[in-house]
Scaffold this motif. Sequence first.
Motif, short mmCIF file in Angstrom:
data_model
loop_
_atom_site.label_atom_id
_atom_site.label_comp_id
_atom_site.label_asym_id
_atom_site.label_seq_id
_atom_site.Cartn_x
_atom_site.Cartn_y
_atom_site.Cartn_z
N SER A 1 6.60 8.39 2.51
CA SER A 1 6.09 7.40 3.45
C SER A 1 6.78 7.56 4.80
O SER A 1 7.67 8.39 4.95
N ARG B 1 0.42 3.95 -3.05
CA ARG B 1 -0.13 5.28 -2.77
C ARG B 1 0.89 6.37 -3.15
O ARG B 1 0.52 7.41 -3.67
N SER C 1 0.95 6.61 -6.94
CA SER C 1 -0.25 7.28 -7.45
C SER C 1 -0.16 8.79 -7.25
O SER C 1 -0.84 9.56 -7.93
N THR D 1 0.81 -1.23 0.00
CA THR D 1 0.00 0.00 0.00
C THR D 1 0.84 1.28 0.00
O THR D 1 0.58 2.19 -0.80
N GLU E 1 -8.26 1.79 -5.01
CA GLU E 1 -8.65 3.16 -4.66
C GLU E 1 -10.00 3.24 -3.96
O GLU E 1 -10.15 3.96 -2.96
N LEU F 1 -4.26 -0.94 -8.76
CA LEU F 1 -4.47 0.38 -8.16
C LEU F 1 -5.92 0.84 -8.34
O LEU F 1 -6.54 1.39 -7.42
N TRP G 1 -9.45 2.15 -0.38
CA TRP G 1 -8.83 3.16 0.48
C TRP G 1 -9.84 4.21 0.92
O TRP G 1 -9.80 4.68 2.05
#
Length: 406
Positions: A56, A40, A43, A36, A103, A99, A106
């Motif tokens: 991160s 993320r 993206s 993840t 989404e 992905l 998430w």
Amino acid sequence: MKPGLGELLRYVGELVDQGAEEHYRDIGLQYRPRYTPVLRAMSAGAETVTDITARSTLTQGAISQTVSLMLKDGILARHQLDDGRKTGLHLTRTGKDLLKRLEPHWAVTFSAIGDLEAEVGHPLLQVLTDTAQALERQGFGARLKEAANHQKGCPMMAEPKSARNWFDRDGRSYASFRPEYPASLSRFLAEAAPDTSRAVDVGCGTGQLTHQLADFFQSVMGVDPSTEQIGNALPHDRVEYVCAPAENLPLPDCSVTLITAAQSAHWFDLADFYDEVRRVAVNGAVIALVSYGVPRLAPSDLDARFRRFYWEEIACYWPPERKLVESGYADLEFPFEERPTPGMEIDRAWDLSDFLGYLSTWSAVHRVNEAGRDDILEAFVHDLHLIWGDRRRPVIWPINMRVGIT
């Protein structure tokens, strides 16, 4: 028996992971949750392991291991970056499909977190973020030693958090707490330069501006005389950091199209620095001296207390060069064809710990500490605690620039 912090954090993590895995099964998805952070970050525009790490809370080693698994699973692939020196990462067709399916998950996840926070009556994400930042400021090992010394009756070793604790920081604090410039600044400088082949950021510190320039230039060098600052600089695949003075740049003649000095020109021997600028600059290159002034706070009583601290209580502890920053370098000699610049600001929403961390990077605060005037800092921290509260407050710095053509 009361559970320890680590045990409780692991248990909550397991409960969250179990629930997430159940939802993956419900939507017919075989997926490793450790992917993840990488997905993320990508993206959001990350293209390298360094980019992903910067976006991160994981270490570069952990990210590298996860990327290796994702390459093996066919979710990621490598490609050559435009500068030809490094390889980048991109999502494969499988990765893009994954992905797209994740989404909505998430979005549901953050909705569920909001419901959980409402049920328990605590802003869990904020609590965990604040906890992580507190442990970055002082590790749990150091806190255990303090507690052990306190148990043994050594109060001097276990002193409570005071102004000295807040303001006695090292080079890592500079990297952590100095505000980042808006991306619009680097974009403006890149558009002003004759091309985006190479830039140099002089007096770069820990790279607040340097790594942002790398998003617009093919190659960037960050130069600073301090090994501690360079050692804590923000990494980027297109940035090379070098320890050197502004007056002796480690660059060949006619090699750069942009020279910047952000919040640092007031420390230079300007005559020698300008000679170096003319030597390393290509014809028509841009030189930019950038600074940000005294921040504004809100509400007004908070700003008034801060301004009394800045303009009265610690004013005599600033070096004379600080006045050049306060004036936006308006009084500096600038022997170049000057160009107009747009108005810009750095705008942040900070809690009190962020703001005190930023003040810990000030040379005047260091001098107050060295002078043994803890009473000034203690009174200021006490007053700020009363006014600031436990919420985020706006902190705004005006950006000033002198931009010219070499």
